[in-house]
Design a protein around this motif. Sequence first.
Motif, mmCIF file in Angstrom:
data_model
loop_
_atom_site.group_PDB
_atom_site.id
_atom_site.type_symbol
_atom_site.label_atom_id
_atom_site.label_comp_id
_atom_site.label_asym_id
_atom_site.label_seq_id
_atom_site.Cartn_x
_atom_site.Cartn_y
_atom_site.Cartn_z
ATOM 1 N N ALA A 34 31.011 46.805 27.954
ATOM 2 C CA ALA A 34 31.809 45.667 28.420
ATOM 3 C C ALA A 34 30.966 44.858 29.404
ATOM 4 O O ALA A 34 29.935 45.331 29.891
ATOM 5 N N ARG A 35 31.421 43.633 29.663
ATOM 6 C CA ARG A 35 30.689 42.789 30.619
ATOM 7 C C ARG A 35 31.014 43.159 32.059
ATOM 8 O O ARG A 35 30.130 43.331 32.885
ATOM 9 N N THR B 55 43.000 40.899 26.606
ATOM 10 C CA THR B 55 43.158 42.010 25.655
ATOM 11 C C THR B 55 44.549 42.600 25.788
ATOM 12 O O THR B 55 44.999 42.887 26.899
ATOM 13 N N ARG C 272 42.023 41.393 21.121
ATOM 14 C CA ARG C 272 41.418 40.492 22.098
ATOM 15 C C ARG C 272 41.672 39.049 21.696
ATOM 16 O O ARG C 272 41.598 38.702 20.513
ATOM 17 N N GLY D 28 32.235 46.785 16.780
ATOM 18 C CA GLY D 28 32.394 45.733 17.762
ATOM 19 C C GLY D 28 31.734 44.449 17.318
ATOM 20 O O GLY D 28 31.528 44.223 16.121
ATOM 21 N N PRO D 29 31.364 43.579 18.250
ATOM 22 C CA PRO D 29 30.738 42.303 17.906
ATOM 23 C C PRO D 29 29.435 42.524 17.144
ATOM 24 O O PRO D 29 28.672 43.448 17.460
ATOM 25 N N THR E 84 41.078 35.237 20.996
ATOM 26 C CA THR E 84 40.019 34.317 20.617
ATOM 27 C C THR E 84 40.512 32.903 20.886
ATOM 28 O O THR E 84 41.545 32.505 20.339
ATOM 29 N N GLN F 49 31.257 52.963 25.758
ATOM 30 C CA GLN F 49 32.095 51.764 25.742
ATOM 31 C C GLN F 49 31.376 50.652 26.494
ATOM 32 O O GLN F 49 31.151 50.742 27.698
ATOM 33 N N ASP G 128 37.013 43.842 31.839
ATOM 34 C CA ASP G 128 37.016 43.938 30.383
ATOM 35 C C ASP G 128 37.169 45.373 29.885
ATOM 36 O O ASP G 128 37.348 45.595 28.682
ATOM 37 N N GLY H 261 32.096 48.073 21.385
ATOM 38 C CA GLY H 261 32.100 46.919 22.261
ATOM 39 C C GLY H 261 33.405 46.168 22.111
ATOM 40 O O GLY H 261 33.890 45.977 20.995
ATOM 41 N N GLY H 262 34.015 45.748 23.226
ATOM 42 C CA GLY H 262 35.295 45.047 23.146
ATOM 43 C C GLY H 262 36.357 45.925 22.509
ATOM 44 O O GLY H 262 36.450 47.123 22.778
ATOM 45 N N THR H 263 37.157 45.325 21.616
ATOM 46 C CA THR H 263 38.195 46.096 20.942
ATOM 47 C C THR H 263 37.631 46.917 19.786
ATOM 48 O O THR H 263 38.400 47.540 19.054
#
Length: 303
Positions: free
Chosen positions: A197-198, A73, A122, A258-259, A124, A195, A202, A168-170
């Motif tokens: 994240a895994r 990221t 982020r 997010g996703p 890909t 927020q 992250d 989630g994520g960016t």
Amino acid sequence: MQVLDGDVEHNDASDFALMEFERNEGKTLTCVATPSSDVTIEADIEVEEGVVHHPMGDYTGTLVSIEDIARETRRLLVDLDQEMVFNPGQYVTIEVPGSDATRTYSMANPPTEPGRIELQIRRTPGGLATDGWIFKSLAAGETLRLTGPYGRFFLREARTQPAILIGGGTGLAPLKSIVRHVLEGGLPHRLHLYQGARTQADLYDVDFFRGLEQQHPEQFTYRPCLSEEEWDGPRGMVTDVVAEDFPTCRGHTAYLCGPPPMVEAALKTLMRKRLFPKDIFREDFFDASDKATGGVRSPLLKA
């Protein structure tokens, strides 16, 4: 919409979505129709109270900073050749050099910083813009071509109920814009930011948001959540943490970004907690592989 004059091709509009008698009456679905001549159309459009829409424009930007902020990221700071007026939560498109493609990224800065935008991107794997450019050769001082602002995912200032923000994520980027706009602008909204994240690798901007929480303890709470790593903070899926924190979400608004799987899970969680869809605003982040498989419902292609 009603076609008053001219001709359109209905393309693959289904007989269920656009019935035969509606076609005969001159109606069409603008999501799939294409004009085959100059046309005049009209439609009843519901005007959303308290919302101001800003004109789209083309911009030339200079990249002043690029840095790694989390695993895969990066944060980009871009100075624009002219100020951009936008609503907190909107996005821009960026031309990918050496191609005809564009990619879209949400702005993380508030509207009070119209001359410099912050992007959180982020990587890909195999992505044309990320692997092929942003994470490969892009460097400070380069010129970027941008267009914006776009999008209907933004803070509704007229809705002053407490807001639940889940990223989630960016997907954190537009939520950061909203949070900064509210807190720095003295708006009355009570904000709860989650927020997801895994792992800790992250997460990013944790110290920034914790600092805001200390400065605005009565107005802002921040809950970073990890789904795949033990730590001293909330553990599990971000939606599970939200569900534990709120016996009911009635009387709130929500902003999800997010996703797509996270957004869908958050939507279901909030609805189970008695929050209606009309009070939930969402932005799904897709990449180019989603477009190739026909899964895209959003213009936000990130790869």
